[in-house]
Design an enzyme around this catalytic site. Structure first.
Site, short mmCIF file in Angstrom:
data_model
loop_
_atom_site.label_atom_id
_atom_site.label_comp_id
_atom_site.label_asym_id
_atom_site.label_seq_id
_atom_site.Cartn_x
_atom_site.Cartn_y
_atom_site.Cartn_z
N LYS A 51 -0.67 16.25 5.64
CA LYS A 51 -0.20 15.24 6.60
C LYS A 51 1.29 15.44 6.88
CE LYS A 51 -3.77 11.98 5.16
NZ LYS A 51 -4.15 10.82 4.35
N GLN A 95 -1.28 6.77 0.09
CA GLN A 95 -2.53 7.52 -0.09
C GLN A 95 -3.47 6.78 -1.06
OE1 GLN A 95 -3.41 10.15 1.66
NE2 GLN A 95 -5.28 10.66 0.59
N ASP A 118 -2.29 3.76 9.11
CA ASP A 118 -3.66 3.96 8.61
C ASP A 118 -4.63 2.97 9.25
OD1 ASP A 118 -4.27 5.99 6.78
OD2 ASP A 118 -3.20 4.96 5.16
N1 GUN Z 1 -7.69 8.60 1.27
C1 GUN Z 1 -8.71 9.22 1.91
N2 GUN Z 1 -8.58 9.06 3.24
C2 GUN Z 1 -7.45 8.35 3.45
C3 GUN Z 1 -6.79 7.88 4.61
O1 GUN Z 1 -7.22 8.08 5.75
N3 GUN Z 1 -5.64 7.19 4.39
C4 GUN Z 1 -5.17 6.94 3.15
N4 GUN Z 1 -4.04 6.23 3.05
N5 GUN Z 1 -5.76 7.35 2.06
C5 GUN Z 1 -6.90 8.06 2.21
#
Ligand code: GUN
Length: 299
Positions: A51, A95, A118
């Site tokens: 990311k 995350q 998110d």
């Molecule tokens: N863990 C797995 N997918 C995601 C996501 O899209 N965002 C976040 N913050 N954690 C994740």
């Protein structure tokens, strides 16, 4: 049979986003993303790294805050409060999953909804479900909708069967597909682990989205000939013929389903690249909002 390449579509969107980053920079604003990683889960480390790299490639300022596994919840909440107050940060991503001693809901609700790229904060979830006001749609379901539109499969009027009811994918995807706007107006059925006669329902789908989290569960006999199949799954199955000892696969038995479907997204190279792209898109949208460059939420 059409292969829906998330990789290609993601590239197309990233080129468009780059222009928006340049445009907003004329107002003296560089979009900023802050990612927060608690602990040392290898998959999470990989995702967060991807990311950040994707953000930088786009001209988005990206910073990663890495905290030890035993970080107290109060400390994490303090970090979030600091990012909320930082005008250079337009998007905050904590995350998931978080270590067990931390209540995920507490952390998600501590994030400023206008920086919640998110789309997990209840304010964003509620606004999306009612399609009112300014909100961020969660990245994976938003990516699925973009993939459908850009591959020529507008969901309007179609029967979309979503298999999976998670808060991350299934439920928000159903909300998006129901909206009275581009990418919406679908007829949506959500199936899950307690659904009876699953295959008799999936066989009625014009568009079938697999978001169950079970490797290769969707087989050819569950798909209507000519249907569009989007595979959200990211599973690893043992494969001793490979050096790494496993292979990555989706929730769809690709080789079988591709013989029945009219269009199908692969794993990898399908929904995965789209998820990251929509995170970048939400971050750019957040930055644009600070200079009032977004007139409607479709921007
Ligand atoms: N863990 C797995 N997918 C995601 C996501 O899209 N965002 C976040 N913050 N954690 C994740």
């Amino acid at each position: 049979m059409q292969i829906i390449s998330g990789r290609d579509i993601a590239q197309e969107i990233r080129a468009e986003l780059k222009k928006k980053v340049e445009q907003v920079s004329t107002y003296g604003v560089t979009p900023g993303l802050a990612t927060v990683l608690v602990g040392e889960d290898p998959a999470s480390q990989l995702y967060v790294g991807m990311k950040n790299r994707a953000a930088r490639e786009m001209g988005i300022n990206s910073r990663q805050i890495t905290l030890p596994e035993d970080t107290p919840e109060s400390e994490l909440l303090g970090v979030v409060a600091g990012l909320n107050a930082d005008p250079e940060v337009h998007g905050i991503l904590v995350q998931l999953p978080l270590p067990e001693h931390i209540t995920e809901g507490m952390v998600i609700e501590a994030i400023d909804p206008l920086k919640d790229v998110d789309g997990f904060h209840p304010i964003n979830v509620g606004r999306m479900a009612t399609d009112t006001g300014i909100y961020f749609a969660p990245c994976t379901p938003a990516g699925v909708v973009e993939m459908l539109l850009r591959s020529g499969h507008d969901p309007e009027g179609k029967h979309i069967v979503v298999v999976g009811r998670s808060n991350l994918v299934g439920r928000p995807l159903a909300s998006l597909l129901l909206r009275r706007q581009r990418g919406g107006n679908g007829t949506v059925t959500v199936c899950h682990s307690r659904t009876e006669n699953l295959s008799s329902i999936t066989r009625t789908a014009d568009i079938l989205v697999a978001a169950i989290g079970k490797a290769e569960m969707i087989t050819g006999d569950m798909v209507k000939p000519g249907a569009v199949v989007i595979d959200v799954g990211t599973n690893q199955v043992k494969d001793s013929t490979l050096e790494k000892g496993y292979r990555n696969c989706g929730d769809v038995l690709f080789d079988e389903v591709k013989e029945v479907a009219g269009a199908i997204s692969p794993v990898p190279g399908g929904v995965g690249p789209m998820t990251i792209t929509m995170l970048l898109s939400n971050t750019v949208k957040s930055a644009r909002l600070t200079v009032a460059m977004v007139e409607s939420d479709s921007d």
